[in-house]
Design an enzyme around this catalytic site. Structure first.
Site, PDB file in Angstrom:
ATOM      1  N   SER A 282     -27.443 -48.184 -16.907  1.00 15.79           N
ATOM      2  CA  SER A 282     -28.293 -48.006 -15.730  1.00 15.79           C
ATOM      3  C   SER A 282     -28.593 -49.348 -15.090  1.00 15.79           C
ATOM      4  CB  SER A 282     -29.609 -47.340 -16.124  1.00 15.79           C
ATOM      5  OG  SER A 282     -30.468 -48.262 -16.784  1.00 15.79           O
ATOM      6  N   ASP A 283     -28.849 -49.340 -13.785  1.00 14.28           N
ATOM      7  CA  ASP A 283     -29.404 -50.535 -13.168  1.00 14.28           C
ATOM      8  C   ASP A 283     -30.805 -50.753 -13.756  1.00 14.28           C
ATOM      9  OD1 ASP A 283     -29.761 -52.750 -11.589  1.00 14.28           O
ATOM     10  OD2 ASP A 283     -29.175 -51.763  -9.732  1.00 14.28           O
ATOM     11  N   GLU A 284     -31.297 -51.971 -13.635  1.00 13.71           N
ATOM     12  CA  GLU A 284     -32.549 -52.306 -14.309  1.00 13.71           C
ATOM     13  C   GLU A 284     -33.713 -51.445 -13.809  1.00 13.71           C
ATOM     14  OE1 GLU A 284     -35.556 -56.094 -14.959  1.00 13.71           O
ATOM     15  OE2 GLU A 284     -33.519 -56.449 -14.242  1.00 13.71           O
ATOM     16  N   GLY A 285     -34.220 -50.607 -14.688  1.00  8.75           N
ATOM     17  CA  GLY A 285     -35.351 -49.755 -14.345  1.00  8.75           C
ATOM     18  C   GLY A 285     -34.983 -48.448 -13.684  1.00  8.75           C
ATOM     19  N   ALA A 286     -33.689 -48.229 -13.423  1.00  9.12           N
ATOM     20  CA  ALA A 286     -33.285 -47.031 -12.681  1.00  9.12           C
ATOM     21  C   ALA A 286     -33.629 -45.742 -13.416  1.00  9.12           C
ATOM     22  CB  ALA A 286     -31.786 -47.083 -12.381  1.00  9.12           C
TER      23      ALA A 286
END
Length: 745
Positions: A282-286
């Protein structure tokens, strides 16, 4: 029983450490350590030994901050910690001194796949050298691993998007070819091990906004299937075909569903259509944003169940105390997720680590030979300089701009980018030691040693230029009797992740600075721009006093040396724009509408200031008629021969560009499409022939009913150093040819 105190103490100590001793003794005997077994057998053996708790932790800690990673070690199996979070877009990022290469958008302007390949290779060598050093020191913090969140292959669909600089421009074919070469350069060609692993991002339809008019963290991209297939998916498909081990899912939702929980994207397209077997991070925090920003879910248990079921293997949390993937056991207990699914999802993570050589004896892994002498090696510094020079695009060249360049003994250097070490680098750039950073001002001083050089930034607050000192500009120009060098731009201060631009204008009073330079100097001006996206320089383009304009993008540590080199030898400049440089603000479409109508050279019908593929050279190039077949059967490739002659007085590089258009299709396809390119070097008056093959995939059209098909009918090929039919000519000609595609049977 021993009665003396010392013997008893030894026995107790032995019994205390016995489990660890047994673990260390037997770990080497596990089948997953057996180098003679097939990879999949080894992975299966390792994963079957993991508890659900261990699997959950391996999938939850993808990095990002002290709370987000690394993935924990498993002592009973002799498995060490692993940090997944590394950035490698233009060098080894945030891991101490590393060679910094030009930002991706500048590398795209080189139109050189060889250059991209060599930079990715050099980056991974430095990454390996540092990783070995980190492991020896037991350091597992961010940016110490071998798994790169790079390259960025989203399409530059809007000129004001803050992350344009990280992309390879607006063309899906160009981006896909670059992705292919980046992946192969980074991962290497060893038949057993990979040097580092690539991770193509952000999947998918991620191209703005960042913060204007809404946040990327909650944005829902509404994308038609045709645009998805023709624009947003192709580069990722090439990345998968090139063998990337990872893909990063994006912040945005796609047609209402968060990308990291989107089973159509991550399973139907990525795995079933394209046969991707690697891992999705995942993208950071997605993962948490699908609940907190998108409001698509109402509970972390539902988030983890949907994301893992959809195909997201690894969570890169936003450095929160409890990553959402730690709710995995609750999802299993609620029967929203199964143990079988999480065991299958963790396998690509360990497969990647095995192929990186982590579980084999160090002497078997050839990359252990790299040491810290690789960092900022002479070869890598030369490559950084070569890349910077090859990335520069000459946008304007008046007759006065010729060799030898007559500068006069008193030279003026003006502008906020002239000596701005930090803003010469793009976002996610390597932390180059100041010893190796050369600014444009330093480059000019080295070039004109012994000359009188006067300098002012003009803008007292840097790139923002809200505090403009007109008097300092006037003072510098009073003593000038030669050429004036002006350095303007944006830098990552004004365009980067989370920073869209509100308009296309030069920041603050930079345009006024340029006008005053012309007004008070009454001297020839050479303008250097350091931006990612286009800026409004119509006035400069039309001014007769500005004899040359260079788009330099963000050339990183070698900026000054590159400036020095192209001033001495302007014929070296042969970069081409990887995007359309719009002329007026009313040509800019809405950031939030994802239709491709009116966007990029493929669909834009207006007149830009500078077209995609545009760039001037001091030499001229003549294209002879192309040799190609007049008819082919559907599914056959096209072989063609292109002959080019350098008719100018200087040696130089030319970028051969081949475009295709469909003459008979009824499907809504791009006006033209780049299908092949090659940057070539020709001596003055040298003539040379080059062979190209255009594969069947470049001739397909998209049918909503049938998918990609090759239709019988006519197609047209255009070959030259620019787009066909553009009003702004670069001095070379275009040759054309029609081909008839017949039914295969």
């Amino acid at each position: 029983m021993p009665r003396d105190r010392a013997t008893m103490k030894c026995l107790i100590t032995y019994l205390f450490f016995l489990p660890s001793i047994i673990s260390l003794h037997t770990a080497a005997d596990y089948p997953f350590r057996n180098t003679s077994l097939p990879w999949q057998v080894r992975v299966d053996d390792l994963v079957k030994r993991l508890t659900v708790q261990e699997i959950m932790e391996q999938m939850a800690y993808g990095g990002a901050g002290i709370l987000g990673g690394p993935a924990p070690g498993i002592a009973r199996l002799g498995i060490d910690k692993y940090q997944w979070n590394s950035e490698c877009l233009s060098g080894d990022v945030e891991a101490g001194n590393a060679t910094s290469f030009p930002q991706a958008i500048g590398l795209a302007a080189s139109f050189s796949t060889d250059l991209i390949h060599r930079i990715a290779e050099a980056t991974s060598i430095e990454l390996r050298a540092k990783h070995s050093d980190f492991v020896r020191k037991k350091i597992y913090s961010d940016h110490t691993g071998l798994s790169c969140f790079s390259p960025v292959i989203n399409i530059m669909r809007h000129p004001l998007w803050g992350r344009n600089q990280e992309t390879y421009g607006e063309d899906p074919f160009l981006s896909g070819v670059y992705a292919e070469h980046f992946v192969k350069g980074l991962q290497g060609d060893n038949p057993r091990y990979i040097r580092a692993n690539a991770g193509c991002k952000h999947f998918d339809a991620h191209g703005g906004p960042e913060n204007i008019p809404v946040s990327s963290l909650s944005f829902d991209a509404k994308v038609a299937e045709r645009d998805l297939r023709l624009t947003f998916l192709p580069a990722f498909k090439k990345c998968i075909k090139a063998g990337t081990y990872s893909v990063m899912c994006s912040y945005n939702s796609l047609n209402g569903i968060p990308a990291c929980a989107n089973s159509r994207l991550l399973t139907e397209v990525l795995r079933k259509e394209w046969n991707f077997t690697g891992y999705v991070v995942s993208d950071e925090g997605a993962i948490e944003f699908s609940l907190t920003k998108h409001k698509y879910f109402t509970d972390p248990v539902d988030v983890v169940a949907a994301s893992v079921n959809a195909g997201c293997n690894l969570e890169l949390s936003g450095n929160i105390s409890k990553p959402y993937y730690l709710y995995m056991t609750q999802a299993i207990n609620a029967k929203k997720l199964t143990e079988a699914i999480i065991r299958s999802r963790v396998k690509p993570l360990f497969y990647t680590r095995m192929r990186l050589g982590e579980f084999d004896p160090p002497e078997m892994v050839p990359f252990t030979k790299y040491n810290m002498t690789e960092i900022q090696s002479e070869a890598h510094r030369k490559l950084s300089l070569e890349a910077a020079v090859k990335s520069f695009v000459l946008l304007k060249s008046e007759p006065l701009f010729s060799l030898p360049l007559k500068v006069g003994k008193n030279i003026a250097v003006i502008g906020p980018m002239a000596n701005n070490t930090e803003q010469l680098f793009g976002d996610y750039s390597a932390d180059a030691d100041p010893l190796f950073i050369k600014t444009p001002l330093q480059g000019i001083k080295n070039m004109y040693h012994g000359y009188n050089i006067s300098y002012t930034p003009g803008c007292m607050d840097g790139n923002k230029c809200q505090k403009y000192d007109k008097n300092s500009v006037k003072h510098v120009l009073d003593g000038t009797n030669g050429i004036v060098f002006v350095f303007l731009g944006t830098g990552k201060l004004l365009e980067s992740e989370n920073k869209d631009r509100k308009d296309m204008e030069l920041p603050g009073e930079q345009l006024q600075l340029l006008k005053d330079t012309v007004k008070y100097g009454n001297r020839p001006v050479i303008l250097f721009l350091f931006t990612a996206g286009p800026v409004n320089i119509t006035w400069a383009d039309e001014s007769k006093y500005i004899i040359a304009i260079f788009q330099c993008f963000f050339p990183a540590q070698s900026a000054g040396d590159a400036i020095k080199q192209i001033i001495a030898q302007p014929f070296l400049v042969a970069g081409r724009l990887p995007y359309t440089w719009l002329k007026y603000s009313d040509q800019i479409p809405s950031m939030t509408l994802y239709t491709m109508n009116g966007r990029t050279y493929r669909y834009f019908t207006g007149e830009p200031l500078y077209p995609f593929g545009y760039g001037l050279s001091l030499s001229k190039f003549l294209y002879k008629p192309i040799k190609f077949p007049k008819t082919i059967k559907a599914g056959e490739p096209i072989s063609l021969t292109v002959t080019v002659k350098n008719t100018g007085p200087y040696p130089g590089d030319e970028v051969i560009q081949i475009y295709l258009s469909w003459l008979d299709t009824k499907e809504k396809m791009p006006k033209i499409q780049l299908v092949r390119f090659n940057r070539v070097t020709l001596s003055n008056q040298e003539e040379k022939s080059f062979n190209f093959t255009i594969g069947p995939d470049s001739m397909t059209v998209w049918s909503d009913q049938h998918g990609f098909i090759i239709e019988p009918g006519r197609i047209k090929l255009y070959v030259g150093g620019q787009q066909p039919n553009q009003k702004r000519n670069v001095g070379s000609n275009i040759v054309e040819g029609e081909i008839i595609i017949k039914k295969a049977f």
